[in-house]
Scaffold this motif. Structure first.
Motif: not given
Length: 125
Positions: A76-88, A117-125
């Motif tokens: 399959e090809q990637l068709g889209g994304t949903f970004v969600i914010d959930v507890p786990d 933009v300042d070049g920082a990144w971190a895993p979302n928790t």
């Protein structure tokens, strides 16, 4: 209209790339993000963590199958994304199983990381 730019490229670990290549990539992405920001078109950016952190959901005969890793059995090809914010992850799987696309393909659940933009990144928790 909003569009999501999905960037596809081979996953390579940091040791294989080397510090100089990583630094150049970070500069290039920072410059690109800054250009988009200055143009007033940047809504947000999401850097996906390594695909080894993926959980893939499929539905077969009415049963949900949860698999660690990006192991869809088809091409399959990637068709889209949903970004969600959930507890786990369990909550993310619950929302993923409700996605209409699960009826004809796989829903990949992957944790993201935030890049600024300042070049920082971190895993979302």
């Amino acid at each position: 209209m909003r569009y999501t730019l999905l960037l596809h490229y081979p996953e390579v670990d940091a040791a294989s790339l080397g510090a100089e290549v990583i630094a150049e990539g970070q500069r290039a992405f920072s410059s690109y993000a800054e250009t988009l920001q200055r143009a007033g078109v940047l809504i947000g950016a999401e850097v996906l963590q390594q695909s080894s952190n993926t959980t893939t959901l499929t539905m077969a005969d009415g049963a949900l199958h949860v698999q660690d890793g990006p192991f869809a059995d088809t091409k399959e090809q990637l068709g889209g994304t949903f970004v969600i914010d959930v507890p786990d992850l369990d909550a993310a799987i619950d929302w993923g199983r409700q996605a209409p696309a699960i009826g004809w393909g796989a829903v990949e659940v992957r944790p993201g990381a935030t890049y600024t933009v300042d070049g920082a990144w971190a895993p979302n928790t």
